[in-house]
Write a protein that holds these residues in place. Structure first.
Motif, PDB file in Angstrom:
ATOM      1  N   LYS A 193       0.863  -1.184   0.000  1.00 30.83           N
ATOM      2  CA  LYS A 193       0.000   0.000   0.000  1.00 30.83           C
ATOM      3  C   LYS A 193       0.899   1.232   0.000  1.00 30.83           C
ATOM      4  CE  LYS A 193      -3.648   2.464   2.281  1.00 30.83           C
ATOM      5  NZ  LYS A 193      -4.590   2.553   3.371  1.00 30.83           N
ATOM      6  N   VAL A 226       0.958   5.421  -0.262  1.00 31.68           N
ATOM      7  CA  VAL A 226       0.231   6.685  -0.175  1.00 31.68           C
ATOM      8  C   VAL A 226       1.198   7.797  -0.545  1.00 31.68           C
ATOM      9  CG1 VAL A 226      -1.034   8.262   1.341  1.00 31.68           C
ATOM     10  CG2 VAL A 226      -1.255   5.786   1.656  1.00 31.68           C
ATOM     11  N   ASP A 267      -3.655   7.442  -3.232  1.00 30.20           N
ATOM     12  CA  ASP A 267      -3.153   6.089  -3.055  1.00 30.20           C
ATOM     13  C   ASP A 267      -2.687   5.586  -4.406  1.00 30.20           C
ATOM     14  OD1 ASP A 267      -3.887   6.028  -0.369  1.00 30.20           O
ATOM     15  OD2 ASP A 267      -5.875   5.223  -0.815  1.00 30.20           O
TER      16      ASP A 267
END
Length: 77
Positions: A24, A26, A36
């Motif tokens: 993930k 960001v 994102d």
């Protein structure tokens, strides 16, 4: 993982690879999250054969056109 915009610009290829493998990511500006980085997922699978039955292929499609062949031959000489 939170990455500032300037770092994301410098390491985009690496970040894309990480996101592709499930990380993930960001992207932030001045430590404020903006977006994102996620893997693209198509809306629907591609449809094959959309034009099936809408046109016919001529029987002579692979036949040689003498005038076009002559143009290429003249260009090579």
């Amino acid at each position: 993982m939170i990455v500032n915009l300037s770092e994301a610009k410098a390491n985009l290829s690496k970040l894309v690879n990480m996101a592709y493998h499930g990380e993930k990511i960001v992207i932030a500006k001045n430590n404020t999250p903006l977006v994102d980085l996620v893997v693209h997922k198509p809306d629907a699978p591609r449809k094959l054969g959309l034009l099936a039955g809408q046109f016919t292929t001529p029987d002579d499609i692979l036949d040689e056109d003498e005038s076009i062949t002559a143009m290429f031959d003249d260009a090579i000489k």
